[in-house]
Write a protein that holds these residues in place. Structure first.
Motif, PDB file in Angstrom:
ATOM      1  N   ALA A 110       1.094  -1.660   0.099  1.00 38.15           N
ATOM      2  CA  ALA A 110       0.080  -0.292  -0.263  1.00 38.15           C
ATOM      3  C   ALA A 110       0.407   1.496  -0.136  1.00 38.15           C
ATOM      4  O   ALA A 110       0.404   2.275  -0.293  1.00 38.15           O
ATOM      5  CB  ALA A 110      -0.707  -0.198   0.949  1.00 38.15           C
ATOM      6  N   GLN A 114       2.098   4.071  -3.523  1.00 41.79           N
ATOM      7  CA  GLN A 114       2.036   5.567  -4.121  1.00 41.79           C
ATOM      8  C   GLN A 114       2.961   6.154  -5.181  1.00 41.79           C
ATOM      9  O   GLN A 114       2.572   6.918  -5.254  1.00 41.79           O
ATOM     10  CB  GLN A 114       2.130   6.103  -2.021  1.00 41.79           C
ATOM     11  N   GLY A 289      -0.357   6.243   1.531  1.00 45.13           N
ATOM     12  CA  GLY A 289      -0.785   4.144   2.102  1.00 45.13           C
ATOM     13  C   GLY A 289      -1.059   3.892   2.443  1.00 45.13           C
ATOM     14  O   GLY A 289      -2.340   2.829   2.113  1.00 45.13           O
ATOM     15  N   TYR A 293      -5.620   1.878   3.913  1.00 50.48           N
ATOM     16  CA  TYR A 293      -5.610   0.177   3.755  1.00 50.48           C
ATOM     17  C   TYR A 293      -6.564  -0.023   4.897  1.00 50.48           C
ATOM     18  O   TYR A 293      -6.473   0.825   6.049  1.00 50.48           O
ATOM     19  CB  TYR A 293      -4.060   0.501   4.315  1.00 50.48           C
TER      20      TYR A 293
END
Length: 426
Positions: A110, A114, A289, A293
């Motif tokens: 995650a 980015q 990120g 999540y």
């Protein structure tokens, strides 16, 4: 067909399959064997459904130049993945550990997503078949690969590391998981540390929680990048006090609010932040990120219902993760119920570990305890907070007559217990 030609065919076709129920057109079918199946028997079926090549290790009763004979299909699959990994010119992150592998993998992905095109392990494809399939699924535009490696015996991580060939390695922790296969806790440490052995022998780097004394000991002689909460490290990531049951951390000038519960997830967040810094992801993107999540697959999920909130953590369980979940859950403010299912693969230590976890639940600040499964059922308790059930269905029948009335419910057990199915029952 020799290995080089099979590799050339793969570079052209780019699609691997091992299941004749789903044969992509112009793919390579590997006829794997298992205890209850033999893919060699489906070679013709695979060709008829659209496979361009079929890799087998048993003589077929029909002739076809699209059949590739090898000595061992599984080994051929692993060797093909190894060759493709060497062909790829992108950095690989490899991770393993007793608890938190999947959550950490997804957090790392995650964060890195980015800035980069990231290919990472899907689901639980983390074993001797799943790792090769994951690598062979990497597309040409991928810039980083994040490979999860699971094991329940010695030498498995050694094999998987030789296939994935990570440039960076991370071990989440050493816990009391798969004790039967590893031969006790010391066997777990030795088996998981095979990743460190690979990194050391190939002059690669390890990301290390410097507050874990075993990690520090086992990474001697390796180029390390460290993180910590309370001690000196390359990256200092502070755990913040929270009032909403969700974890928050502070890193440099940023406060990052996660969607994870439990202090045990601090190291998972810290690892993701560390990998973000290693790969030069800007701090604001790291924050984005992590904050975007959300856990799934019944791992530390907070599920809010009309009358109560469920902490669903029923994807897997072992004594270490059980203890962490219970200690975390006991801090929730409000009335609490715990539903605990059997833990598998504990060998001779099974009964003692189930007794220890049940006693911990009794000693903590919870209102009622439901124990589910044959292992927990063998134990005897006089505490009136405890109710024991042989199966999940027995518990479901009980709850249909006496619904839970507390504000919070923890559901935790090995995946085979399927306690996740209680979500709409409790």
């Amino acid at each position: 067909m020799e290995s080089a030609k099979l590799f050339e065919a793969f570079l052209q076709l780019k699609t691997i399959t091992t299941d004749t129920r789903n044969i992509p057109t112009a793919s390579i079918f590997f006829a794997l064997k298992g205890e209850h199946f033999n893919g060699n028997h489906f070679a013709q079926d695979a060709l008829e459904k659209g496979a361009s090549l079929v890799v087998v290790d048993e003589q077929q009763h029909f002739e076809d130049d699209r059949i590739v004979y090898v000595e061992n299909v599984l080994r051929a699959l692993q060797n093909l993945a190894r060759e493709y990994r060497e062909y790829l010119k992108i950095p690989f992150v490899g991770l393993t550990g007793s608890n938190g592998k999947t959550t950490t993998k997804e957090l790392i992905a995650a964060v890195l997503q980015q800035k980069y095109m990231v290919h990472y392990t899907q689901g639980n494809l983390n074993n001797h078949i799943g790792v090769p399939l994951t690598i062979l699924g990497i597309k040409p535009d991928a810039e980083i690969a994040v490979i999860e490696m699971g094991a329940n015996h010695q030498k498995e991580i050694e094999l998987l590391a030789s296939i994935a060939q990570p440039d960076f390695g991370y071990i989440t922790n050493f816990g009391h998981a798969h004790l039967e296969g590893f031969g006790g806790f010391e066997g777990v440490v030795k088996g998981k540390s095979e990743l460190y052995d690979y990194l050391r022998n190939h002059h690669k780097k390890a990301v290390v929680n410097s507050e874990d004394p075993i990690q520090k000991e086992k990474t001697q002689g390796i180029d390390t990048i460290t993180f910590a909460c309370n001690t000196t490290a390359d990256y200092h990531i502070k755990l913040l006090e929270t009032t909403n049951d969700l974890l928050a951390v502070k890193f440099e000038d940023l406060t990052i609010q996660s969607n994870l519960t439990g202090e045990y997830n601090w190291s998972n967040l810290a690892a993701a932040i560390s990998f973000g810094k290693i790969f030069e992801v800007e701090n604001e993107r790291i924050k984005k990120g992590i904050e975007n999540y959300h856990p799934n697959n019944h791992r530390s999920q907070l599920i809010k219902k009309e009358r109560y909130t469920i902490l669903m953590d029923a994807y897997n369980a072992n004594p270490s993760s059980m203890e962490a979940s219970l200690n975390n859950f006991s801090k929730f403010n409000g009335s609490k119920t715990v539903i605990l299912g059997d833990m598998f693969e504990l060998g001779e230590e099974s009964l003692e570990n189930h007794k220890k976890i049940a006693k911990l639940a009794i000693d903590l600040n919870v209102d009622e305890i439901f124990l589910v499964g044959s292992h927990f059922k063998m134990l005897f308790f006089e505490d009136e907070k405890i109710k024991q059930f042989s199966t999940r269905l027995e518990l479901e029948n009980y709850l249909s007559q006496k619904p839970i009335e507390t504000q919070y419910i923890l559901i935790k057990g090995s995946h085979g217990m399927r306690l996740d199915l209680l979500e709409n029952i409790v």
